[in-house]
Write a protein that holds these residues in place. Structure first.
Motif, PDB file in Angstrom:
ATOM      1  N   THR A 173       0.858  -1.185   0.000  1.00 55.39           N
ATOM      2  CA  THR A 173       0.000   0.000   0.000  1.00 55.39           C
ATOM      3  C   THR A 173       0.896   1.238   0.000  1.00 55.39           C
ATOM      4  N   PRO A 174       0.376   2.395  -0.384  1.00 51.66           N
ATOM      5  CA  PRO A 174       1.172   3.632  -0.304  1.00 51.66           C
ATOM      6  C   PRO A 174       1.697   3.889   1.105  1.00 51.66           C
ATOM      7  N   GLU A 175       0.886   3.609   2.106  1.00 49.97           N
ATOM      8  CA  GLU A 175       1.339   3.801   3.486  1.00 49.97           C
ATOM      9  C   GLU A 175       2.522   2.896   3.800  1.00 49.97           C
ATOM     10  N   GLU A 176       2.462   1.642   3.371  1.00 48.11           N
ATOM     11  CA  GLU A 176       3.563   0.722   3.633  1.00 48.11           C
ATOM     12  C   GLU A 176       4.814   1.110   2.860  1.00 48.11           C
ATOM     13  N   ILE A 177       4.645   1.695   1.688  1.00 45.50           N
ATOM     14  CA  ILE A 177       5.816   2.214   0.949  1.00 45.50           C
ATOM     15  C   ILE A 177       6.485   3.321   1.756  1.00 45.50           C
ATOM     16  N   ASP A 178       5.692   4.199   2.359  1.00 44.14           N
ATOM     17  CA  ASP A 178       6.250   5.255   3.200  1.00 44.14           C
ATOM     18  C   ASP A 178       6.941   4.668   4.428  1.00 44.14           C
ATOM     19  N   ILE A 179       6.338   3.627   5.005  1.00 42.76           N
ATOM     20  CA  ILE A 179       6.960   2.971   6.158  1.00 42.76           C
ATOM     21  C   ILE A 179       8.300   2.367   5.756  1.00 42.76           C
ATOM     22  N   SER A 184      14.026   1.995   5.902  1.00 42.40           N
ATOM     23  CA  SER A 184      15.239   1.817   5.096  1.00 42.40           C
ATOM     24  C   SER A 184      16.292   2.851   5.463  1.00 42.40           C
ATOM     25  N   ALA A 185      15.847   4.074   5.738  1.00 41.45           N
ATOM     26  CA  ALA A 185      16.797   5.117   6.138  1.00 41.45           C
ATOM     27  C   ALA A 185      17.467   4.765   7.452  1.00 41.45           C
ATOM     28  N   GLU A 186      16.763   3.995   8.288  1.00 45.34           N
ATOM     29  CA  GLU A 186      17.305   3.621   9.603  1.00 45.34           C
ATOM     30  C   GLU A 186      18.126   2.342   9.553  1.00 45.34           C
ATOM     31  N   GLY A 221      18.754   0.326   6.518  1.00 44.42           N
ATOM     32  CA  GLY A 221      19.277  -0.134   5.232  1.00 44.42           C
ATOM     33  C   GLY A 221      18.313  -1.143   4.649  1.00 44.42           C
ATOM     34  N   ARG A 222      18.603  -2.415   4.822  1.00 41.32           N
ATOM     35  CA  ARG A 222      17.689  -3.465   4.372  1.00 41.32           C
ATOM     36  C   ARG A 222      16.611  -3.683   5.429  1.00 41.32           C
ATOM     37  N   VAL A 223      15.375  -3.881   4.990  1.00 43.66           N
ATOM     38  CA  VAL A 223      14.246  -4.076   5.902  1.00 43.66           C
ATOM     39  C   VAL A 223      13.646  -5.455   5.675  1.00 43.66           C
ATOM     40  N   SER A 224      13.703  -6.280   6.681  1.00 46.07           N
ATOM     41  CA  SER A 224      13.110  -7.624   6.610  1.00 46.07           C
ATOM     42  C   SER A 224      11.710  -7.603   7.218  1.00 46.07           C
ATOM     43  N   ASN A 225      10.972  -8.674   7.015  1.00 43.80           N
ATOM     44  CA  ASN A 225       9.669  -8.789   7.660  1.00 43.80           C
ATOM     45  C   ASN A 225       9.778  -8.729   9.181  1.00 43.80           C
ATOM     46  N   GLU A 226      10.867  -9.254   9.724  1.00 46.87           N
ATOM     47  CA  GLU A 226      11.042  -9.238  11.172  1.00 46.87           C
ATOM     48  C   GLU A 226      11.114  -7.814  11.728  1.00 46.87           C
ATOM     49  N   ARG A 227      11.549  -6.859  10.903  1.00 43.31           N
ATOM     50  CA  ARG A 227      11.610  -5.463  11.348  1.00 43.31           C
ATOM     51  C   ARG A 227      10.227  -4.882  11.609  1.00 43.31           C
ATOM     52  N   LEU A 228       9.176  -5.559  11.101  1.00 45.95           N
ATOM     53  CA  LEU A 228       7.812  -5.094  11.302  1.00 45.95           C
ATOM     54  C   LEU A 228       6.981  -6.074  12.120  1.00 45.95           C
ATOM     55  N   VAL A 229       7.189  -7.360  11.902  1.00 49.33           N
ATOM     56  CA  VAL A 229       6.343  -8.377  12.528  1.00 49.33           C
ATOM     57  C   VAL A 229       7.115  -9.053  13.660  1.00 49.33           C
ATOM     58  N   SER A 230       7.166  -8.385  14.789  1.00 42.84           N
ATOM     59  CA  SER A 230       7.839  -8.867  15.996  1.00 42.84           C
ATOM     60  C   SER A 230       7.542  -7.858  17.088  1.00 42.84           C
ATOM     61  N   VAL A 248       7.369  -1.472  17.683  1.00 43.81           N
ATOM     62  CA  VAL A 248       8.041  -0.200  17.983  1.00 43.81           C
ATOM     63  C   VAL A 248       8.490   0.475  16.694  1.00 43.81           C
ATOM     64  N   ASN A 249       9.070  -0.306  15.783  1.00 50.08           N
ATOM     65  CA  ASN A 249       9.526   0.264  14.509  1.00 50.08           C
ATOM     66  C   ASN A 249       8.362   0.847  13.715  1.00 50.08           C
ATOM     67  N   LEU A 250       7.253   0.116  13.675  1.00 44.79           N
ATOM     68  CA  LEU A 250       6.081   0.598  12.954  1.00 44.79           C
ATOM     69  C   LEU A 250       5.543   1.891  13.563  1.00 44.79           C
ATOM     70  N   HIS A 251       5.439   1.929  14.874  1.00 42.31           N
ATOM     71  CA  HIS A 251       4.925   3.123  15.549  1.00 42.31           C
ATOM     72  C   HIS A 251       5.834   4.308  15.278  1.00 42.31           C
ATOM     73  N   ARG A 252       7.140   4.069  15.330  1.00 39.66           N
ATOM     74  CA  ARG A 252       8.095   5.162  15.089  1.00 39.66           C
ATOM     75  C   ARG A 252       7.984   5.668  13.653  1.00 39.66           C
ATOM     76  N   ALA A 253       7.836   4.751  12.694  1.00 36.79           N
ATOM     77  CA  ALA A 253       7.716   5.154  11.293  1.00 36.79           C
ATOM     78  C   ALA A 253       6.421   5.916  11.047  1.00 36.79           C
ATOM     79  N   LEU A 254       5.316   5.447  11.602  1.00 33.60           N
ATOM     80  CA  LEU A 254       4.044   6.144  11.427  1.00 33.60           C
ATOM     81  C   LEU A 254       4.077   7.526  12.076  1.00 33.60           C
TER      82      LEU A 254
END
Length: 333
Positions: free
Chosen positions: A184-190, A195-197, A199-208, A213-219
Motif C-alpha cells: 500500500t502507499p502507506e507501507e511504501i512510506d513505512i 530503510s533510512a534507519e 538499510g535493508r528491511v526484513s519482515n522481522e523489522r515489522l512483525v515482531s 516499535v519500529n512501525l509506531h516510530r515510522a508512522l
C-alpha cells in the motif's frame, strides 16, 4: 512435583529470557506431561546444564534414578551447528555432548526452537488452535501434508512441517529475514523510513515485538511527530486505551503479518494450512480476527481463490515448544 517413573525423555524449550523444562513419555499419544512443566529465568544459571539439573533437583528426582528417562530433546532459540548451539539473545553456548554427560543422559538432541514449533503441529488437536477466517482445519493424520509455521514474538520465526509416508519432517529456516514487500502507499512510506534507519528491511523489522516499535516510530515520523522511546507493551497498552496511532500500528502489524503468512504458504506449497505461533499471537488474537490479516493473507492475485481455502490457525496451546520437543522425542531411538 514428582516425575512419573514412566517418563523417558527430558525436554527443554530455551529462549533468551526463560528456560522451560518438562518430561515426556515416548510411547504415548499425548507424550508431553503437562504437570511436569516448570519455567526458570536463564539469567539465574551459569549454563543450561545447571538449569536442567535445578529442574530435576526441584522435582525431587534425577533422570537416571528417579525416572526412567535416558534421552533429552532441547529446543533452543538460536542456530544449531552440529553438537553446539548458541542462544541468540543470551550468552549460553551449549554442547550437546557435555550437557548430556553432566545430566547423565544417554543422548541429547539439540534442535532449533522452530523445529520444535513445527513438530508441535503434528500433535495439535482442534482445541489447540483458533482459525482466523472461514477456512477450517481438523487433525486428520491420513495422507501427505505440507504445513507452514510462522511465529511473531521477540523475532519472527518461520518454518515448515512435512508429513510423508506417515512420518513428520520439520523444516528449519530463517524466513523471518526475507525482505519486506509493501503493498500500500502507506507501507511504501513505512519502508522508506525504515530503510533510512536500517538499510535493508526484513519482515522481522515489522512483525515482531520490536517491529511494533519500529512501525509506531515510522508512522509517527510520517505524521511529523516523535513518540519518544517506547516498548512493545507500551503500544499495546495505548491501543487498549484507544490511542489512534497505536491502534493503526497494530492494524498495519496484522496486515503485514497476514501478507507474510500468505507468502510463506505460496513458497512452501503449504496448502494444508499455516500455524500462527509466538508470544504475540495470543495477546493479539481478538485483533487478528477482525483485522486485515485474512484479507492480506488471501490477496495473492491469481491464487486468491486457492488461498481462501487455506486454514490460518492461531496456536493457543500453552507450551507448543515443549509439545514439539515431545514429538521429536518420539522419533528418538
Amino acid at each position: 512435583m514428582n516425575a512419573p517413573a514412566s517418563a523417558d525423555a527430558l525436554l527443554a524449550d530455551i529462549g533468551g529470557t526463560n528456560a522451560r523444562f518438562a518430561l515426556a513419555r515416548q510411547d504415548s499419544r499425548t507424550p508431553l506431561l503437562m504437570d511436569s512443566v516448570r519455567e526458570f529465568a536463564v539469567a539465574d544459571f551459569p549454563s543450561l546444564a545447571h538449569a536442567a539439573q535445578h529442574y530435576l533437583d526441584s522435582s525431587g528426582t534425577s533422570v537416571g534414578t528417579g525416572a526412567s528417562a535416558l534421552t533429552g530433546v532441547f529446543a533452543v532459540a538460536g542456530r544449531v551447528d552440529g553438537d553446539e548451539a548458541r542462544i541468540t539473545n543470551h550468552p549460553w553456548v551449549i554442547s550437546a555432548q557435555r550437557t548430556a554427560q553432566a545430566l547423565g543422559l544417554r543422548s541429547l538432541r539439540l534442535v532449533n526452537d522452530f523445529a520444535a514449533q513445527a513438530m508441535a503441529a503434528s500433535l495439535f488437536t482442534q482445541d489447540d488452535v483458533i482459525p482466523i477466517g472461514g477456512a477450517t482445519w481438523s487433525p486428520d493424520n491420513g495422507g501427505d501434508k505440507t504445513y507452514a509455521i510462522i511465529g511473531a514474538g521477540t523475532g519472527l520465526g518461520v518454518g515448515g512441517l512435512l508429513r510423508r509416508d506417515g512420518r513428520y519432517y520439520p523444516l528449519q529456516t530463517e524466513g523471518g529475514h526475507v525482505s519486506f514487500a509493501p503493498n500500500t502507499p502507506e507501507e511504501i512510506d513505512i519502508l522508506r523510513h525504515l530503510s533510512a534507519e536500517f538499510g535493508r528491511v526484513s519482515n522481522e523489522r515489522l512483525v515482531s515485538g520490536m517491529g511494533l516499535v519500529n512501525l509506531h516510530r515510522a508512522l509517527s515520523a510520517i505524521a511529523g511527530e516523535s513518540p519518544g522511546p517506547l516498548k512493545p507493551e507500551d503500544i499495546t497498552a495505548r491501543a487498549r486505551e484507544g490511542d489512534p496511532r497505536s491502534l493503526r500500528t497494530i492494524d498495519v502489524f496484522c496486515a503485514v503479518f497476514g501478507a507474510a503468512a500468505g507468502d510463506l504458504v505460496l513458497t512452501l506449497g503449504a496448502w494444508d494450512g499455516v500455524f500462527l505461533t509466538g508470544g504475540l499471537v495470543p495477546k493479539l488474537l481478538p485483533t487478528l480476527a477482525r483485522s486485515g490479516f485474512r484479507q492480506r493473507f488471501e490477496f495473492k492475485g491469481r491464487f486468491a481463490p486457492v488461498m481462501a481455502r487455506v486454514p490460518a490457525l492461531a496456536v493457543v496451546h500453552p507450551q507448543p515448544g515443549l509439545l514439539g520437543a515431545a514429538a521429536l522425542a518420539q522419533q528418538t531411538p
